[in-house]
Design an enzyme around this catalytic site. Structure first.
Site, PDB file in Angstrom:
ATOM      1  N   ASP A  87       0.749  -0.722   0.062  1.00 38.99           N
ATOM      2  CA  ASP A  87       0.208  -0.236  -0.290  1.00 38.99           C
ATOM      3  C   ASP A  87       0.706   1.084  -0.082  1.00 38.99           C
ATOM      4  O   ASP A  87       1.435   1.519   0.936  1.00 38.99           O
ATOM      5  CB  ASP A  87      -1.029   0.460   1.225  1.00 38.99           C
ATOM      6  CG  ASP A  87      -1.795   0.793   1.048  1.00 38.99           C
ATOM      7  OD1 ASP A  87      -1.644   2.158   0.530  1.00 38.99           O
ATOM      8  OD2 ASP A  87      -2.531   1.168   1.909  1.00 38.99           O
ATOM      9  N   MET A  88       0.898   1.603  -0.960  1.00 42.20           N
ATOM     10  CA  MET A  88       2.087   2.669  -1.285  1.00 42.20           C
ATOM     11  C   MET A  88       1.760   3.977  -0.289  1.00 42.20           C
ATOM     12  O   MET A  88       2.252   5.079  -0.072  1.00 42.20           O
ATOM     13  CB  MET A  88       2.140   3.349  -2.950  1.00 42.20           C
ATOM     14  CG  MET A  88       3.138   2.298  -3.217  1.00 42.20           C
ATOM     15  SD  MET A  88       4.124   1.991  -3.042  1.00 42.20           S
ATOM     16  CE  MET A  88       4.975   0.653  -3.940  1.00 42.20           C
ATOM     17  N   HIS A 115       1.516   2.971 -10.159  1.00 35.38           N
ATOM     18  CA  HIS A 115       0.280   3.198  -9.464  1.00 35.38           C
ATOM     19  C   HIS A 115      -0.925   4.638  -9.421  1.00 35.38           C
ATOM     20  O   HIS A 115       0.476   5.479  -9.320  1.00 35.38           O
ATOM     21  CB  HIS A 115       0.736   2.717  -8.086  1.00 35.38           C
ATOM     22  CG  HIS A 115       2.083   3.558  -7.315  1.00 35.38           C
ATOM     23  ND1 HIS A 115       3.204   3.796  -7.546  1.00 35.38           N
ATOM     24  CD2 HIS A 115       1.264   4.624  -6.334  1.00 35.38           C
ATOM     25  CE1 HIS A 115       3.881   4.478  -7.013  1.00 35.38           C
ATOM     26  NE2 HIS A 115       3.468   4.725  -5.970  1.00 35.38           N
ATOM     27  N   SER A 165      -0.551  11.409 -16.651  1.00 33.89           N
ATOM     28  CA  SER A 165      -1.617  12.111 -16.717  1.00 33.89           C
ATOM     29  C   SER A 165      -1.660  13.485 -17.198  1.00 33.89           C
ATOM     30  O   SER A 165      -0.868  14.112 -17.679  1.00 33.89           O
ATOM     31  CB  SER A 165      -2.622  11.628 -15.857  1.00 33.89           C
ATOM     32  OG  SER A 165      -3.606  12.686 -16.634  1.00 33.89           O
ATOM     33  N   TYR A 178      -5.696  15.822  -7.214  1.00 37.88           N
ATOM     34  CA  TYR A 178      -5.165  14.833  -8.884  1.00 37.88           C
ATOM     35  C   TYR A 178      -4.325  15.147  -9.479  1.00 37.88           C
ATOM     36  O   TYR A 178      -3.593  15.163  -9.258  1.00 37.88           O
ATOM     37  CB  TYR A 178      -6.640  14.235  -8.924  1.00 37.88           C
ATOM     38  CG  TYR A 178      -5.946  13.284 -10.161  1.00 37.88           C
ATOM     39  CD1 TYR A 178      -5.071  12.391  -9.762  1.00 37.88           C
ATOM     40  CD2 TYR A 178      -5.419  12.687 -11.471  1.00 37.88           C
ATOM     41  CE1 TYR A 178      -5.038  11.153 -10.167  1.00 37.88           C
ATOM     42  CE2 TYR A 178      -5.032  12.307 -12.123  1.00 37.88           C
ATOM     43  CZ  TYR A 178      -4.724  11.048 -11.751  1.00 37.88           C
ATOM     44  OH  TYR A 178      -4.538  10.351 -12.404  1.00 37.88           O
ATOM     45  N   SER A 179      -4.813  16.660 -10.098  1.00 38.50           N
ATOM     46  CA  SER A 179      -4.242  17.064 -11.007  1.00 38.50           C
ATOM     47  C   SER A 179      -2.741  18.449 -10.413  1.00 38.50           C
ATOM     48  O   SER A 179      -1.119  18.108 -10.576  1.00 38.50           O
ATOM     49  CB  SER A 179      -4.827  18.225 -11.442  1.00 38.50           C
ATOM     50  OG  SER A 179      -3.920  19.074 -12.727  1.00 38.50           O
ATOM     51  N   ALA A 180      -3.209  18.308  -9.105  1.00 36.25           N
ATOM     52  CA  ALA A 180      -1.297  18.390  -8.096  1.00 36.25           C
ATOM     53  C   ALA A 180      -0.814  17.660  -8.093  1.00 36.25           C
ATOM     54  O   ALA A 180       0.705  18.513  -8.663  1.00 36.25           O
ATOM     55  CB  ALA A 180      -1.753  19.325  -6.852  1.00 36.25           C
ATOM     56  N   ALA A 181      -1.026  16.501  -7.784  1.00 38.96           N
ATOM     57  CA  ALA A 181       0.256  15.606  -7.577  1.00 38.96           C
ATOM     58  C   ALA A 181       0.462  14.852  -9.515  1.00 38.96           C
ATOM     59  O   ALA A 181       1.969  14.655  -8.945  1.00 38.96           O
ATOM     60  CB  ALA A 181      -0.687  14.262  -7.248  1.00 38.96           C
ATOM     61  N   LYS A 182       0.064  15.166  -9.895  1.00 36.83           N
ATOM     62  CA  LYS A 182       0.380  14.664 -11.609  1.00 36.83           C
ATOM     63  C   LYS A 182       1.145  16.334 -11.985  1.00 36.83           C
ATOM     64  O   LYS A 182       3.083  15.561 -13.256  1.00 36.83           O
ATOM     65  CB  LYS A 182      -0.840  14.406 -12.567  1.00 36.83           C
ATOM     66  CG  LYS A 182      -1.319  13.586 -11.675  1.00 36.83           C
ATOM     67  CD  LYS A 182      -0.457  12.119 -12.230  1.00 36.83           C
ATOM     68  CE  LYS A 182      -1.233  10.849 -12.027  1.00 36.83           C
ATOM     69  NZ  LYS A 182      -0.658   9.375 -12.134  1.00 36.83           N
TER      70      LYS A 182
END
Length: 287
Positions: A87-88, A115, A165, A178-182
Site C-alpha cells: 500500500d503506497m 500505481h 496523465s 489529483y492534478s496537483a500530484a500529476k
C-alpha cells in the site's frame, strides 16, 4: 511560402511519431519492477513484459489480484515473476518494495511507476487529509521509489518509466488535488533528468502522458462527469513499453495529446465553453 513551412513542420511532426527503433529483443532478460500491476494498464504492462521475456517484480495493493496476474505472466513465458503486495499510502512501504526487488532480481534495469490513487471527480472539498493521501500515493511514493532504486539503475544504465496523465500538463476542472500530484510528477522528473544529464548519469527518464485510464477505480471516479473515453489498456501499455525501451523523454497516448499540450501555450485559459465539451457540468456541480 507559408504552405511549404506548415507542410515541412507537419512532416517533421509525423516523422517524429512514426519513427520506430524499438527492438523487442532488448527487453529479453531485463529486470523490471512494475508498480500498480494488478489491473488496468499495469496488468497489460505486466503481460507485455512477460511476452518479451523480462524478469518481473510486480506490486500493487490487492494480493489476490496480483496472484492472478503473476500466474498469467508465467503462462505467457516470463522467466521469473515475483510479487509483493504493498500500500503506497504508507511511507515505510517503498523501501520494502525496492529491497524485495533487488533481493529477487539482483538489480534493476527498469523501474516502471504506474500505481494510482484515484479520487472522485467534483468540486474540491477542502479536505487536507484527502489531499495529503493523494500526494503520498501519486507523488511522494514515486519520489521514494526513485530515490531507492536509482543506485541500481545507475549501475545498469537503466530506465525510469513514469506513467502520468494529461492532467499533469493541462489543468482542468474538478480534479484539483489529483492534478496537483500529476503536475508535481512532471516537474520533479523533468528537473531530475536535467540533474542526471549534468552529472553524466546514464539513466533515462520517460514521462508517459496518458488519458483516462482503462481501470475500474479511475473510471468510477469520473463516472457521469467526463465525456472522455478511456484509453485501451493493451495499446496504451505497448506505447509505454516502447517509450521506455527506446529511452525517449516523453510518450503521449493518444498522440493528439501532444497537440493539446502545445495548444495550452497559446490558450492558457480556455473558455468555459471548451471545458464543457469534455464535462457533464450538471453532474460535477452535484458531486
Amino acid at each position: 511560402m507559408k504552405v511549404l513551412l506548415f507542410t515541412g513542420l507537419g512532416a517533421l511532426f509525423f516523422a517524429y511519431y512514426w519513427a520506430d527503433n524499438f527492438d523487442p529483443a532488448s527487453l529479453q532478460g531485463a529486470r523490471v519492477l512494475l508498480t500498480g500491476a494488478s489491473a488496468g494498464l499495469g496488468e497489460e504492462l505486466a503481460y507485455h513484459y512477460a511476452r518479451l521475456g523480462s524478469h518481473l517484480v510486480l506490486t500493487a495493493h490487492t494480493e489476490a489480484l496480483l496472484q492472478k496476474v503473476v500466474g498469467n505472466c508465467r503462462k505467457l513465458g516470463a522467466p521469473k515473476v515475483f510479487y509483493i503486495a504493498a500500500d503506497m499510502a504508507s511511507r515505510e512501504v517503498p523501501e520494502r518494495v525496492v529491497q524485495f526487488a533487488l533481493d529477487k532480481l539482483g538489480g534493476l534495469d527498469y523501474l516502471v511507476l504506474n500505481h494510482l490513487g484515484a479520487a472522485p471527480a467534483g468540486t474540491w472539498t477542502r479536505s487536507v487529509h484527502r489531499t495529503s493521501w493523494l500526494m503520498q500515493v501519486n507523488f511522494l511514493s514515486y519520489v521514494q521509489l526513485t530515490s531507492l532504486a536509482l543506485p541500481s539503475l545507475t549501475d545498469s544504465k537503466g530506465s525510469l518509466v513514469v506513467v502520468s496523465s494529461l492532467l499533469g500538463r493541462v489543468p482542468t476542472s474538478f480534479s484539483s488535488p489529483y492534478s496537483a500530484a500529476k503536475f508535481a510528477l512532471d516537474s520533479f522528473f523533468g528537473s531530475l533528468q536535467r540533474e542526471l544529464d549534468v552529472q553524466d548519469v546514464n539513466v533515462a527518464i520517460t514521462m508517459c502522458i496518458l488519458g483516462l485510464r482503462d481501470h475500474a477505480s479511475a473510471a468510477e471516479g469520473v463516472r457521469g462527469v467526463t465525456r472522455v473515453k478511456a484509453a485501451l489498456g493493451p495499446k496504451a501499455a505497448l506505447a509505454v513499453i516502447r517509450g521506455g525501451a527506446t529511452r525517449v523523454s516523453r510518450v503521449f497516448y493518444p498522440w493528439r495529446f501532444h497537440m493539446l499540450c502545445l495548444l495550452r501555450t497559446w490558450l492558457p485559459r480556455p473558455k468555459a465553453w471548451f471545458i464543457r465539451q469534455e464535462l457533464n457540468a450538471t453532474a460535477t456541480a452535484a458531486a
